[in-house]
Design a protein around this motif. Sequence first.
Motif, mmCIF file in Angstrom:
data_model
loop_
_atom_site.group_PDB
_atom_site.id
_atom_site.type_symbol
_atom_site.label_atom_id
_atom_site.label_comp_id
_atom_site.label_asym_id
_atom_site.label_seq_id
_atom_site.Cartn_x
_atom_site.Cartn_y
_atom_site.Cartn_z
ATOM 1 N N LEU A 1 0.841 -1.209 0.000
ATOM 2 C CA LEU A 1 0.000 0.000 0.000
ATOM 3 C C LEU A 1 0.874 1.256 0.000
ATOM 4 C CD1 LEU A 1 -2.959 0.929 0.212
ATOM 5 C CD2 LEU A 1 -2.710 0.929 2.682
ATOM 6 N N SER B 1 1.340 4.009 -3.003
ATOM 7 C CA SER B 1 1.192 5.453 -2.761
ATOM 8 C C SER B 1 2.441 6.200 -3.205
ATOM 9 C CB SER B 1 0.959 5.714 -1.269
ATOM 10 O OG SER B 1 -0.154 4.999 -0.824
ATOM 11 N N PHE B 2 3.593 5.634 -2.858
ATOM 12 C CA PHE B 2 4.862 6.251 -3.266
ATOM 13 C C PHE B 2 4.960 6.315 -4.792
ATOM 14 C CE2 PHE B 2 9.256 5.545 -4.639
ATOM 15 C CZ PHE B 2 9.846 6.682 -4.141
ATOM 16 N N ALA C 1 2.773 9.065 -6.122
ATOM 17 C CA ALA C 1 3.352 10.395 -5.875
ATOM 18 C C ALA C 1 4.583 10.622 -6.738
ATOM 19 C CB ALA C 1 3.704 10.535 -4.398
ATOM 20 N N ARG D 1 3.832 11.350 -10.399
ATOM 21 C CA ARG D 1 3.339 12.710 -10.606
ATOM 22 C C ARG D 1 4.514 13.658 -10.866
ATOM 23 N NH1 ARG D 1 2.889 16.662 -6.528
ATOM 24 N NH2 ARG D 1 2.093 18.550 -7.481
ATOM 25 N N TRP D 2 5.617 13.400 -10.194
ATOM 26 C CA TRP D 2 6.776 14.278 -10.317
ATOM 27 C C TRP D 2 7.666 13.910 -11.489
ATOM 28 C CZ3 TRP D 2 7.963 18.826 -8.403
ATOM 29 C CH2 TRP D 2 7.253 19.268 -7.304
ATOM 30 N N MET E 1 -5.918 0.743 -6.004
ATOM 31 C CA MET E 1 -5.114 1.893 -6.412
ATOM 32 C C MET E 1 -5.153 2.140 -7.920
ATOM 33 S SD MET E 1 -4.159 2.861 -3.483
ATOM 34 C CE MET E 1 -2.862 4.064 -3.578
ATOM 35 N N LEU F 1 -6.849 4.973 4.436
ATOM 36 C CA LEU F 1 -5.530 4.789 5.036
ATOM 37 C C LEU F 1 -4.418 5.207 4.071
ATOM 38 C CD1 LEU F 1 -5.789 1.333 6.862
ATOM 39 C CD2 LEU F 1 -5.333 3.543 7.917
ATOM 40 N N ALA F 2 -4.658 4.930 2.811
ATOM 41 C CA ALA F 2 -3.602 5.193 1.819
ATOM 42 C C ALA F 2 -3.468 6.680 1.509
ATOM 43 C CB ALA F 2 -3.898 4.430 0.532
ATOM 44 N N VAL G 1 -0.866 8.609 3.457
ATOM 45 C CA VAL G 1 0.474 8.138 3.055
ATOM 46 C C VAL G 1 0.866 8.799 1.743
ATOM 47 C CG1 VAL G 1 1.820 6.113 2.426
ATOM 48 C CG2 VAL G 1 0.096 5.949 4.232
ATOM 49 N N GLU G 2 -0.090 8.797 0.819
ATOM 50 C CA GLU G 2 0.188 9.394 -0.491
ATOM 51 C C GLU G 2 0.488 10.888 -0.349
ATOM 52 O OE1 GLU G 2 -1.974 9.114 -4.811
ATOM 53 O OE2 GLU G 2 -2.510 7.726 -3.215
ATOM 54 N N ILE H 1 3.925 11.331 1.219
ATOM 55 C CA ILE H 1 4.996 11.050 0.254
ATOM 56 C C ILE H 1 5.078 12.183 -0.774
ATOM 57 C CG2 ILE H 1 5.701 9.493 -1.594
ATOM 58 C CD1 ILE H 1 4.488 7.224 0.127
ATOM 59 N N GLY H 2 3.921 12.636 -1.224
ATOM 60 C CA GLY H 2 3.901 13.769 -2.169
ATOM 61 C C GLY H 2 4.536 15.002 -1.561
ATOM 62 N N LEU I 1 8.260 14.412 -1.342
ATOM 63 C CA LEU I 1 8.872 14.515 -2.670
ATOM 64 C C LEU I 1 8.930 15.964 -3.134
ATOM 65 C CD1 LEU I 1 7.496 11.507 -4.721
ATOM 66 C CD2 LEU I 1 9.864 12.031 -4.236
ATOM 67 N N THR I 2 7.843 16.698 -2.850
ATOM 68 C CA THR I 2 7.841 18.117 -3.222
ATOM 69 C C THR I 2 8.978 18.850 -2.524
ATOM 70 O OG1 THR I 2 5.454 18.005 -3.426
ATOM 71 C CG2 THR I 2 6.415 20.201 -3.270
ATOM 72 N N MET J 1 12.260 17.812 -4.088
ATOM 73 C CA MET J 1 12.411 18.432 -5.424
ATOM 74 C C MET J 1 12.693 19.928 -5.305
ATOM 75 S SD MET J 1 12.072 16.193 -7.845
ATOM 76 C CE MET J 1 11.462 14.576 -8.183
ATOM 77 N N ASN J 2 11.951 20.583 -4.389
ATOM 78 C CA ASN J 2 12.169 22.022 -4.217
ATOM 79 C C ASN J 2 13.570 22.302 -3.682
ATOM 80 O OD1 ASN J 2 9.655 22.617 -5.145
ATOM 81 N ND2 ASN J 2 8.732 22.869 -3.129
#
Lengths: 169, 291
Positions: free
Chosen positions: A11, A15-16, A19, A22-23, A64, B45-46, B49-50, B53-54, B57-58, B61-62
């Motif tokens: 899971l 999700s990782f 994300a 997207r980048w 997902m 739940l996910a 987490v998403e 992680i986003g 990652l942001t 990246m920044n």
Amino acid sequence: MKPLAHVIFALALASFQAALLRWVGGGAFSLALPAACVVYVALHGGNVDGSISAAGVGYVMDLMTGSPKGLMTFLAVALFLGVRGTSAAVDVRSRSGFAVLSGFGALFLSVGALLLGRYTAAPGSAPGATLIPRMLVEAVLTGALSPLVLAGLRRVDGLFHREEPGLLR
Amino acid sequence: MFALLKRYRELILVAVLLLVPLGVFFAHAKAPTERSRLDRAVVWLATPVEKAIGWALTGVMNTWSGYVALRGAHDRAARLASEVRTLQLERQQLLAGRAEVERLRRLLALAEESPERRYLGARVIGVRLGTVGLQVLTVDRGSADGIARMMPVVVAEGVVGRVNAVSSSSADVLVLTDRNSSIAVRVDRTRARANVRGLGRPDGAKLDYALRAEDMIEGDLLVTSGTDGVFPRGLPVGKVTQLERTGHGLFQEARVVPAVDVTRLEEVLVITSWERSGDVMPAAMAPGSLK
């Protein structure tokens, strides 16, 4: 307990992946990292907990990816069986072998979903062969990144490993 | 029965895990159903987490694009600034070259307009427009090139002045704004006669001997009349401004704005000979007669 940890890991991985995609590329290509989880449980798990883990990972992929319910669960269990059969014939220990199996696993999931989707979808909306190059890229990328998944899952499994006192190393 | 189940439990489990999802898939494939509570819970739940992680990652990246990727940016900026300076210099040179070409093209057009005249192009190499002494420009042509005293010097816009002193390789041009310069002119509109005399400063001249009775208004174009024996007729000299007619006297007074801004000249044309109706060029003005 182990299958639950694998499902939670899958899971988090899904999700990782969402994300990350997207980048990186903004969706120009795709990944199927949970396929590497299925390959891992098929190689390192038992029949019972491995198949349960595979079904759980497939369920996560169903959720997902937004595919019809049951599709990825079925394919994940089928992949589990396939890899189990392969590992009975070939001893896969290296990371590169794992990567190759993960790549083929991702391809298996994609092609299986394509065929079953074509079987059930309306003729106008059925997925076509134009997706095949994208599937190949997805398989290659999944294979390339699968050693990271392998390392992660080994850490997860390490949480359940108990040293037995008195054993010589 | 129980022993049989126990014996094949793994096989049965795998078969169930394989066949149940397939059945669910075929049951729901053509008529997609809503997510169950379990599905919603897992997605619930996910989602954090998403998001986490986003967010991470942001941040990465920044950080990368804002700091790490800027490594070497200073050197790059310095190099680009240097390139910009070089390009600006090249651009200035190109613009200057283009302006020169434009000026020369206009001079050439002037020369081609009057094929009966002979022109000699010259570059201005010295400027002496001070308040003391003569107002002269030095050009890079002299007697060796056929330049002689009293030869008219013009540009496309009009009269510059006349050659005042000549050496073998250069010549001094007395500009029309010098106090000693006097040019016979006509009003282009009415053909009224007058003289334009310099005021000793580069931006002004005055009108002399313009009879009060003559029709003249501000803005009238003054052109050479050709009667002074120096300038060919019809060359623009300037425009009438600040016209004053007093109640007495023979003449009206006016200032003249020269047609040529002598402070900006870079190239000029010296008229070395021209055909005049019935007249011949005075011997004193012939090339080589005076040095």
